[in-house]
Write an enzyme that holds these catalytic residues in place. Structure first.
Site, PDB file in Angstrom:
ATOM      1  N   HIS A   1       1.837   2.325  -3.430  1.00 32.02           N
ATOM      2  CA  HIS A   1       0.838   3.181  -4.072  1.00 32.02           C
ATOM      3  C   HIS A   1       0.922   4.607  -3.529  1.00 32.02           C
ATOM      4  O   HIS A   1       0.829   5.584  -4.289  1.00 32.02           O
ATOM      5  CB  HIS A   1      -0.566   2.631  -3.804  1.00 32.02           C
TER       6      HIS A   1
ATOM      7  N   GLU B   1       0.823  -1.212   0.000  1.00 33.38           N
ATOM      8  CA  GLU B   1       0.000   0.000   0.000  1.00 33.38           C
ATOM      9  C   GLU B   1       0.857   1.263   0.000  1.00 33.38           C
ATOM     10  O   GLU B   1       0.503   2.264  -0.623  1.00 33.38           O
ATOM     11  CB  GLU B   1      -0.944  -0.002   1.201  1.00 33.38           C
TER      12      GLU B   1
END
Length: 778
Positions: A566, A563
Site C-alpha cells: 500500500h 502494508e
C-alpha cells in the site's frame, strides 16, 4: 461530493474510510499461509547498500534510534506550527476559513469561462485542503499518546467533517459541476485524469440525493444518520463476548493438548462443578482443536456463533435502512448503489464472479472434506464415512502457523526492512533511507522516519514507521495516507479572494503555511507537487538491550510486505489530482498491490534479499508445510461474500426477511458443510457495516494478484523491466484510470478491458493463490 464513507470488508483486511477525497486507510491484516513457487532467477542480485544496512541498525538496535536528534525543534510531520494541541485547533479554524472562501469562488465560477475550466481543479483543492487536516487528525486520534492531542484531533476531525457534510449536499456546487460536465469543449480540454476526478465528484453528489427535492434530501440525511448509529451499535455487538457454555470434566478426557487439558480437569475437580468456557477464550480454542469427544466441540461452536434477538434486530434494521436509502436515490438496492463505481459495476457481475469462483474451488473443497471424513471415520471407528460438521474442522485439520518456503535465519524487523528496500530498488529503482526526525516531528520516540528515494528524482515521499506495541495505541496493522500526491503550481490561489477580506492574514495564516511546506519540485519533473506521506502502524514486540532485536513471525513478515505494498502504491501513484492519487482508487482494486507484495515472499530469489551478502536464491525449507484444508476456508469466504450480496439486495425490504434463515439457506444450498441449527454468525460478520456489498473485493484482488504474479513476475521477480512495466501500467495511475484497463494492460489480456460480466467470470475461474498457494485463515 467531498465527504462519503466507503469501507471494504474482507476477513481481517482493509478498512477504508473515504471522505470524498479524504482517504484514511486502516488495515487489520489477515496473515497468509505459506506458499511456494518455482521461480527462475534471471536478474542478478544487487548487493545491499549502506542505506539498506542502516535500516537493520535503525530497527534492531534500540540505542541507534534516529528519532533522537539535536536538530532544531519543529512540529508534527515537520509543520512548524504544530508544536502543541492548541495549534491543531487553530489550523482547523484557518482551514475552515480558507475552505469557505474557495467554496464561494467555485460557486461564482459560471460568471467566467476561465473559472469554469478551473472548477475540477478547485474542487480537488478544496477536498485536499480539508483532507490534509482530517487525515492528520485521524492519525493523531489513533496513535498519539497525549490525551490533549487526541482531544484536539477529535475536535478538528469532527468540525471539518461537519463542514464536508454540508458541501456534500450543496446544490450550488452540484449545479456548477453539472455546467462543467455539460460543456464538451471544457471536458475535452482538461485531460483524462481531470475527467476521471470530475466523474468521481459527480457520482458522489448523485449518491447523496443532491438532485432530489428538499424533503427527500432531508430524508436522505436522516436515513444516513440512522444507518451510522445502527452501524456503530452493530459493531459494538460484534465484539461483545458470548455467554459461556457448560462443559463436564469427563467430556474433556483424552484431550490431545495434555497440558491445558489436565489443568482444566484439575480445575473442575477442585471446584467440584462443570467448567464455564467462554467462546473466545484459549480454553475454547483448545477444546475445538483437541477434544476427542464431539459434543463439547459442538456446544462451544454453537455458543461461539450465537446472537441475541437485539443484535439480529440491529443488523436487520440497518440493512432495511440501507435499502430504503438506495430506493430514495433511484437504485434498486444498496448493492446496486454501492457497486456502480467499482470494478464489479453491479451485483449481477459480483455474482458471476462468485459463482465461477465457487465452481472452480468446489473440487478442492470436496477433496479436503473427503480426507477429513476418512480421519473422522478412523477416529470414530465407523463403518461408513461420517459427515464433517462445522465443529470438526479444527479438530481433524488443526491450523498450523504459516512458515517460509525456504530456510531462513531469524527475521529481525531491520532485516525485513532491508529486504523491502532491496526489492524496491530492483523493481523500481526506489529505496528506503533512514533520516533523523526532529524533536516534535513525531508523536512517540518509537516512530522512525524513512525517506523514499528514487535513483533519478531523489526523495519522492516519506514513511513514518510506528511499529511497536504500547498501551493506548490502536491495535493491528494499519496504513494511513496522511498526505497524497497533488500538483500545486497551477493552484491559482491568488484568485481565491482572500486579500479582499479584512484580517485575512491572521485568519488564514496557519493553513497557508501548512500547505506551503508540502510542496516540492523534483529533478526532471514538470511542475511542483505535494509529496506523499504515509504512516505505518503495527504492534510488534519492542527490541531491548536484554532481549535483542525484534524477531518477526512469518505471518508478521507477510503483514509488513502487505502494508508496504500500500505504501509504495501511495508513493508511486503520482497524479495531479489528490482524489485519484495512489490508494485512492476503487475499493475492489486497492488491495491488488498489497496482495501482490505477499506473492514475492514465495520466491527463494526474493528471500535471498534478507541476507545482505547473498547473491543467489535459497534452498527449499524441509519444514515447509501446506494446509490441506485451505480450500475449505476459502470457500467459506466466498459464501460470506455471497451472503453480503443477499443482505444488500432488495430482498431485505420483504416483510418476511430473516437474516438467519437466509444464512442457513445459503449454507445448505451452496455450502459444503451443513448449517448448524441455533447459530446466527451474521451478527459477528462485522464487515457488513464497513464493507457492505463489497466483501468480495479481497477475493477479486487475490485472484488478479495471483495472475499477475504467475504471468508477470514469478520467473524473474527482481526484473527492473517488469517492475517498471508494472509501475507504468498500474501503480502510477492511482485511481485516475479504469482499473480494468490497468489489469488488461499488465496481463496483456484485451478481453478484460471492458470489465463486463464475462470479465468477472474469467477472473472467477483463475486461481486465487499461486500454484500450490494457501490463503490465510480468517
Amino acid at each position: 461530493m467531498l465527504a462519503s464513507v466507503a469501507r471494504n470488508a474482507v476477513p481481517k483486511c482493509r478498512k477504508v474510510f473515504r471522505f470524498r477525497g479524504c482517504l484514511i486507510e486502516k488495515y487489520a491484516f489477515r496473515s497468509s499461509g505459506s506458499r511456494r513457487t518455482a521461480a527462475t532467477q534471471t536478474t542478478p542480485t544487487i548487493p545491499a547498500s549502506v542505506d539498506d544496512r542502516a535500516l537493520v541498525a535503525l530497527f534492531d538496535e534500540p540505542t541507534t534510534g534516529y528519532s533522537s536528534s539535536h536538530w532544531s525543534h519543529t512540529g508534527l510531520f515537520g509543520h512548524p506550527s504544530l508544536t502543541h494541541p492548541r495549534a491543531l485547533v487553530s489550523l482547523t479554524n484557518a482551514t475552515l476559513f480558507r475552505a469557505q472562501q474557495l467554496t464561494a469562488r467555485i460557486l461564482r465560477a459560471r460568471e467566467s469561462r476561465d473559472e469554469l475550466v478551473k472548477v475540477v481543479k478547485n474542487l480537488d483543492r478544496l477536498s485536499d485542503m480539508l483532507c490534509g487536516v482530517i487525515d492528520l487528525s485521524e492519525l493523531v486520534r489513533n496513535a498519539h499518546p497525549d490525551r490533549l492531542w487526541v482531544e484536539a484531533a477529535n475536535h478538528s476531525y469532527e468540525a471539518l467533517c461537519e463542514f464536508m457534510n454540508i458541501l456534500n449536499t450543496h446544490v450550488g456546487l452540484y449545479e456548477v459541476l453539472k455546467a462543467v460536465l455539460s460543456d464538451k469543449t471544457i471536458m475535452d480540454s482538461i485531460g483524462p485524469e481531470a475527467r476521471q476526478t470530475a466523474l468521481i465528484f459527480w457520482k458522489d453528489f448523485e449518491k447523496s440525493a443532491i438532485n432530489l427535492a428538499p424533503e427527500h434530501r432531508n430524508k436522505f440525511v436522516a436515513l444516513s444518520s440512522e444507518i451510522l448509529v445502527l452501524g456503530r451499535e452493530f459493531q459494538r455487538g460484534v465484539g461483545t463476548p458470548r455467554p459461556p457454555v457448560s462443559i463436564k470434566p469427563e467430556e474433556l478426557s483424552g484431550l490431545k493438548d495434555q497440558g491445558m487439558g489436565v489443568r482444566l480437569q484439575l480445575q473442575a475437580r477442585f471446584t467440584k462443578r462443570n467448567l464455564l468456557v467462554y467462546p473466545s477464550s484459549l480454553q475454547a480454542q483448545m477444546i475445538m482443536r483437541a477434544a476427542p469427544d464431539e459434543e463439547p466441540r459442538r456446544r462451544v461452536y454453537v455458543a461461539s456463533h450465537s446472537s441475541t434477538s437485539e443484535q439480529i434486530e440491529i443488523l436487520e434494521t440497518m440493512l432495511r435502512k440501507r435499502a430504503e436509502l438506495s430506493r430514495l436515490v433511484g437504485s434498486e438496492s444498496f448493492a446496486h448503489l454501492t457497486l456502480d463505481d467499482k470494478m464489479a459495476k453491479s451485483p449481477e457481475n459480483v455474482n458471476h464472479f462468485l459463482n465461477a469462483l465457487m465452481d472452480h474451488t468446489a473440487p478442492a473443497v470436496k477433496n479436503a472434506l473427503r480426507s477429513l471424513s476418512l480421519r473422522k471415520q478412523e477416529h470414530l471407528k465407523t463403518r461408513t464415512s461420517p459427515v464433517i460438521q462445522a465443529w470438526d474442522r479444527d479438530f481433524y485439520c488443526p491450523p498450523e502457523p504459516p512458515a517460509p518456503p525456504v530456510s531462513l535465519p531469524p527475521l529481525t524487523l531491520g532485516t525485513v526492512f532491508m529486504a523491502l528496500s532491496r526489492l524496491f530498488r530492483h523493481l523500481y529503482g526506489i529505496s528506503l533511507r533512514p533520516i533523523h526526525a526532529s524533536p516534535g516531528e513525531v508523536w512517540h520516540t518509537d516512530v522512525q522516519k524513512l525517506e523514499v528515494v528514487d535513483e533519478n528524482r531523489g526523495i519522492i515521499g516519506w514513511i513514518y514507521a510506528d511499529l511497536f506495541a504500547r498501551r493506548g495505541k490502536q491495535g493491528g496493522a494499519a496504513h494511513y495516507t496522511v498526505r497524497c500526491s497533488r500538483r500545486t503550481d497551477d493552484d491559482d490561489e491568488a484568485a481565491d479572494g482572500l486579500e479582499e477580506i479584512p484580517g485575512h492574514d491572521t485568519s488564514a495564516r496557519e493553513s497557508i503555511e501548512f500547505e506551503a511546506i508540502k510542496r516540492h519540485r523534483l529533478p526532471g519533473e514538470e511542475g511542483v507537487y505535494q509529496l506523499p506521506l504515509v504512516v505505518l502502524l503495527c504492534e510488534f514486540a519492542r527490541p531491548s538491550a536484554s532481549s535483542g532485536a525484534t524477531v518477526l513471525q512469518w505471518h508478521e513478515v507477510n503483514t509488513l510486505f502487505h502494508e508496504m505494498g500500500h505504501a509504495m502504491h501511495s508513493m508511486i501513484g503520482r497524479t495531479e489530482y489528490q482524489n485519484v492519487a495512489g490508494t485512492r482508487c476503487a475499493t475492489d482494486f486497492v488491495e491488488l498491490p498489497s496482495i501482490l507484495m505477499e506473492h514475492f515472499l514465495n520466491s527463494p530469489t526474493v528471500l535471498s534479499l534478507f541476507n545482505p551478502d547473498s547473491t543467489s536464491s535459497l534452498a527449499q525449507s524441509p519444514n515447509h508445510h501446506i494446509d490441506p484444508c485451505h480450500a475449505i476456508d476459502t470457500y467459506q469466504q466466498i459464501l460470506l461474500s455471497a451472503l453480503d450480496q443477499i443482505y444488500h439486495s432488495s430482498t431485505v425490504l420483504d416483510s418476511k426477511f430473516d437474516s438467519t434463515a437466509e444464512f442457513a439457506k445459503l449454507q445448505n444450498t451452496r455450502g459444503m458443510i451443513p448449517y448448524v441449527a441455533g447459530t446466527s454468525y451474521q451478527t459477528q460478520f462485522g464487515h457488513l457495516f464497513g464493507y457492505g456489498a463489497t466483501y468480495y473485493s479481497y477475493l477479486l484482488d487475490r485472484a488478479i494478484a495471483s495472475r499477475v504474479w504467475g504471468n508477470v513476475f514469478s520467473k524473474d521477480p527482481l526484473s527492473r523491466r517488469l517492475g517498471e512495466r508494472y509501475k507504468d501500467e498500474v501503480l502510477r495511475f492511482g485511481g485516475g484510470r479504469d482499473p480494468w484497463k490497468m489489469v488488461s494492460a499488465i496481463l496483456s489480456s484485451p478481453e478484460l478491458e471492458s470489465g463486463d460480466a464475462e470479465a468477472m467470470r474469467i477472473v472467477g475461474h483463475w486461481r486465487i493463490e499461486d500454484e500450490v498457494g494457501l490463503p490465510g485463515r480468517h
